[in-house]
Design an enzyme around this catalytic site. Structure first.
Site, PDB file in Angstrom:
ATOM      1  N   GLU A  52       0.839  -1.194   0.000  1.00 44.43           N
ATOM      2  CA  GLU A  52       0.000   0.000   0.000  1.00 44.43           C
ATOM      3  C   GLU A  52       0.874   1.244   0.000  1.00 44.43           C
ATOM      4  O   GLU A  52       2.073   1.173   0.287  1.00 44.43           O
ATOM      5  CB  GLU A  52      -0.919   0.015   1.228  1.00 44.43           C
ATOM      6  CG  GLU A  52      -1.931  -1.111   1.270  1.00 44.43           C
ATOM      7  CD  GLU A  52      -2.832  -1.011   2.482  1.00 44.43           C
ATOM      8  OE1 GLU A  52      -2.790   0.036   3.167  1.00 44.43           O
ATOM      9  OE2 GLU A  52      -3.569  -1.973   2.755  1.00 44.43           O
ATOM     10  N   HIS A  60       4.350   0.739   2.046  1.00 46.35           N
ATOM     11  CA  HIS A  60       4.445  -0.172   3.183  1.00 46.35           C
ATOM     12  C   HIS A  60       3.778  -1.494   2.816  1.00 46.35           C
ATOM     13  O   HIS A  60       3.027  -1.580   1.835  1.00 46.35           O
ATOM     14  CB  HIS A  60       3.827   0.432   4.448  1.00 46.35           C
ATOM     15  CG  HIS A  60       2.361   0.698   4.354  1.00 46.35           C
ATOM     16  ND1 HIS A  60       1.856   1.860   3.821  1.00 46.35           N
ATOM     17  CD2 HIS A  60       1.288  -0.039   4.720  1.00 46.35           C
ATOM     18  CE1 HIS A  60       0.533   1.837   3.872  1.00 46.35           C
ATOM     19  NE2 HIS A  60       0.157   0.687   4.411  1.00 46.35           N
ATOM     20  N   HIS A  62       1.689  -5.036   4.212  1.00 44.76           N
ATOM     21  CA  HIS A  62       0.932  -5.778   5.223  1.00 44.76           C
ATOM     22  C   HIS A  62       0.971  -7.262   4.874  1.00 44.76           C
ATOM     23  O   HIS A  62       0.951  -7.630   3.693  1.00 44.76           O
ATOM     24  CB  HIS A  62      -0.534  -5.334   5.269  1.00 44.76           C
ATOM     25  CG  HIS A  62      -0.749  -3.984   5.853  1.00 44.76           C
ATOM     26  ND1 HIS A  62      -0.276  -3.630   7.094  1.00 44.76           N
ATOM     27  CD2 HIS A  62      -1.402  -2.891   5.359  1.00 44.76           C
ATOM     28  CE1 HIS A  62      -0.634  -2.382   7.354  1.00 44.76           C
ATOM     29  NE2 HIS A  62      -1.303  -1.907   6.315  1.00 44.76           N
ATOM     30  N   TYR A 100      -9.042  -5.597   6.032  1.00 49.71           N
ATOM     31  CA  TYR A 100      -8.246  -4.376   6.168  1.00 49.71           C
ATOM     32  C   TYR A 100      -7.093  -4.364   5.164  1.00 49.71           C
ATOM     33  O   TYR A 100      -6.820  -3.346   4.517  1.00 49.71           O
ATOM     34  CB  TYR A 100      -7.710  -4.275   7.592  1.00 49.71           C
ATOM     35  CG  TYR A 100      -6.741  -3.144   7.819  1.00 49.71           C
ATOM     36  CD1 TYR A 100      -7.184  -1.834   7.953  1.00 49.71           C
ATOM     37  CD2 TYR A 100      -5.369  -3.391   7.893  1.00 49.71           C
ATOM     38  CE1 TYR A 100      -6.292  -0.796   8.158  1.00 49.71           C
ATOM     39  CE2 TYR A 100      -4.467  -2.363   8.094  1.00 49.71           C
ATOM     40  CZ  TYR A 100      -4.932  -1.067   8.227  1.00 49.71           C
ATOM     41  OH  TYR A 100      -4.041  -0.046   8.428  1.00 49.71           O
ATOM     42  N   GLU A 104      -7.222  -1.148   0.155  1.00 45.71           N
ATOM     43  CA  GLU A 104      -6.710  -0.304  -0.932  1.00 45.71           C
ATOM     44  C   GLU A 104      -5.302  -0.740  -1.338  1.00 45.71           C
ATOM     45  O   GLU A 104      -4.351   0.040  -1.253  1.00 45.71           O
ATOM     46  CB  GLU A 104      -6.697   1.170  -0.506  1.00 45.71           C
ATOM     47  CG  GLU A 104      -8.076   1.762  -0.248  1.00 45.71           C
ATOM     48  CD  GLU A 104      -8.005   3.207   0.192  1.00 45.71           C
ATOM     49  OE1 GLU A 104      -6.910   3.630   0.622  1.00 45.71           O
ATOM     50  OE2 GLU A 104      -9.010   3.914   0.086  1.00 45.71           O
ATOM     51  N   PRO A 230      23.752  -7.943  58.386  1.00 47.94           N
ATOM     52  CA  PRO A 230      22.787  -6.838  58.456  1.00 47.94           C
ATOM     53  C   PRO A 230      22.146  -6.536  57.107  1.00 47.94           C
ATOM     54  O   PRO A 230      22.667  -6.903  56.051  1.00 47.94           O
ATOM     55  CB  PRO A 230      23.641  -5.650  58.934  1.00 47.94           C
ATOM     56  CG  PRO A 230      24.899  -6.247  59.461  1.00 47.94           C
ATOM     57  CD  PRO A 230      25.119  -7.510  58.701  1.00 47.94           C
ATOM     58  N   ARG A 232      20.887  -3.870  54.098  1.00 44.28           N
ATOM     59  CA  ARG A 232      21.511  -2.741  53.387  1.00 44.28           C
ATOM     60  C   ARG A 232      23.030  -2.869  53.288  1.00 44.28           C
ATOM     61  O   ARG A 232      23.762  -1.890  53.420  1.00 44.28           O
ATOM     62  CB  ARG A 232      21.132  -1.406  54.042  1.00 44.28           C
ATOM     63  CG  ARG A 232      19.640  -1.093  53.978  1.00 44.28           C
ATOM     64  CD  ARG A 232      19.326   0.255  54.599  1.00 44.28           C
ATOM     65  NE  ARG A 232      17.908   0.554  54.513  1.00 44.28           N
ATOM     66  CZ  ARG A 232      17.314   1.145  53.466  1.00 44.28           C
ATOM     67  NH1 ARG A 232      18.050   1.472  52.419  1.00 44.28           N
ATOM     68  NH2 ARG A 232      16.017   1.378  53.475  1.00 44.28           N
ATOM     69  N   THR A 233      23.491  -4.071  53.096  1.00 40.65           N
ATOM     70  CA  THR A 233      24.936  -4.278  52.916  1.00 40.65           C
ATOM     71  C   THR A 233      25.255  -4.825  51.527  1.00 40.65           C
ATOM     72  O   THR A 233      26.399  -5.187  51.260  1.00 40.65           O
ATOM     73  CB  THR A 233      25.481  -5.242  53.985  1.00 40.65           C
ATOM     74  OG1 THR A 233      24.701  -6.443  53.994  1.00 40.65           O
ATOM     75  CG2 THR A 233      25.432  -4.604  55.369  1.00 40.65           C
ATOM     76  N   LYS A 235      24.035  -7.601  49.971  1.00 39.31           N
ATOM     77  CA  LYS A 235      24.069  -9.061  49.804  1.00 39.31           C
ATOM     78  C   LYS A 235      23.294  -9.506  48.560  1.00 39.31           C
ATOM     79  O   LYS A 235      23.795 -10.273  47.743  1.00 39.31           O
ATOM     80  CB  LYS A 235      23.493  -9.761  51.041  1.00 39.31           C
ATOM     81  CG  LYS A 235      24.205  -9.482  52.349  1.00 39.31           C
ATOM     82  CD  LYS A 235      23.703 -10.366  53.476  1.00 39.31           C
ATOM     83  CE  LYS A 235      22.238 -10.173  53.802  1.00 39.31           C
ATOM     84  NZ  LYS A 235      21.917  -8.826  54.330  1.00 39.31           N
TER      85      LYS A 235
END
Length: 360
Positions: A52, A60, A62, A100, A104, A230, A232-233, A235
């Site tokens: 098309e 393009h 399809h 579709y 066209e 602990p 917040r290290t 790991k």
């Protein structure tokens, strides 16, 4: 090391595929033949290609593709032809998609026999008379053929078979997981690469080489790693940055277990809530697990190490019996963190900031 890509992996699964090649001047007949050859393994039944023109005059293409078996791809470049990359969609209504495409066209080419979309689970096309109620097998066959995701699959069953959905949901969820396996997002380290800032880094390196980085004889048995310290290290971030892995936090879910993973991670799960802990810690092979909403299955075809991460208040060893602790220590390298240790190196300060810091 784990991939740095943060995008979820592309996935397409459908027997009806709609392709759009923007700004593509390819001859529809040539494009049809190329696409047909790409999907031979799924037994192509029909293809329609139409060229098309955009309003600006550019061309393009399809294409509607129908196969006997659903096309299953995870490579977004699979349908590229001569350098042109398409938009790939599942054609949920092949009748509308075909109309579709043929609206066209400047040029058209077809191959095979078009398979019209049936009216919802009636076994008859839209133009045919509804003679009889379809069987459950026919309904499920149609759902399996046209569903494009786990959510859509379950929604279609709920709509067409409400009683079965309400009484057998567990089995439908199991089949949904099989048809549409979850694609795990690859872990991306949010921090720059760095080495652990530990008092005894050598013991960790000694564990990494034979258990993560080096391939070993399939008959050999790996050894797991237990880290307690602990929060917040770093790991979790360190453990997850080593390579492809199975990751469990809060609970162990076997439904999405990846056999190709190099190792497992059990993160912040209390000892009493970790099923098959002996098999995981002991790096055992071929043991039976019971996934949520699924049937029992055998996992871990080869020995695979597990990294267990725990905070001090959930120390596994404090919950174990003497016999369990003996097994744990025999199959696991244990690293108890000291105050100030981290699993990453602090960022280096620029020279001017470092001098100012020393003076202060």
């Amino acid at each position: 090391m784990a991939s740095s890509s943060s995008n979820r992996q592309f996935s397409h699964r459908n027997a009806n595929t709609f392709l759009t090649y923007p700004k593509c001047p390819e001859n529809p007949e040539i494009a049809c033949q190329m696409i047909w050859e790409l999907v031979v393994r799924w037994i192509p039944k029909y293809i329609l290609c139409a060229r098309e023109a955009h309003k600006d005059g550019s061309l393009h293409l399809h294409a509607l593709l129908q196969t006997e078996k659903p096309v299953r791809i995870s490579d977004s470049r699979f349908f590229d032809i001569n350098g042109f990359h398409p938009n790939i969609q599942s054609a949920k209504s092949v009748n509308r998609v075909r109309d579709y495409i043929l609206k066209e066209p400047l040029a058209v080419f077809e191959r095979g026999t078009f398979i019209p979309r049936k009216s919802p689970f009636l076994g008859k096309s839209d133009s045919e008379v509804k003679e009889k109620k379809p069987s459950k097998d026919e309904i499920m066959r149609d759902i399996i053929s046209h569903a494009t995701s786990k959510e859509e699959y379950l929604s279609m069953i709920q709509k067409e078979l409400p009683f079965d959905w309400s009484t057998k949901l567990q089995y439908f969820e199991y089949s949904a997981n099989k048809l549409f396996p979850e694609i795990q997002e690859e872990f991306t380290n949010p921090h720059p690469p760095s080495s652990p800032d530990l008092l005894c880094n050598e013991s960790i390196n000694d564990w990494l080489q034979p258990n993560i980085f080096q391939s070993s004889d399939e008959r050999s048995r790996k050894q797991s790693l237990y880290i307690v310290g602990p929060t917040r290290t770093g790991k979790s971030t360190w453990a997850r940055s080593l390579g492809v892995h199975n990751y469990w936090q809060n609970n162990v879910d076997w439904s999405s277990y990846n056999e190709d993973a190099i190792y497992n991670i059990v993160d912040d799960i209390p000892f009493k809530f970790c099923p098959c802990w002996k098999q995981l810690v002991g790096c055992q092979r071929d043991f039976i697990v019971n996934p949520k909403y699924g049937k029992k299955k055998k996992v871990q075809k080869k020995s695979k190490p597990t990294i267990i991460l725990a905070n001090s208040d959930e120390d596994w060893m404090k919950e174990m019996t003497p016999g369990q602790l003996e097994y744990f220590e025999a199959n696991c390298i244990i690293y108890i963190m000291s105050p100030g240790e981290k699993w990453y190196s602090p960022p280096e300060l620029p020279p001017t900031e470092a001098v100012h810091s020393d003076r202060s």
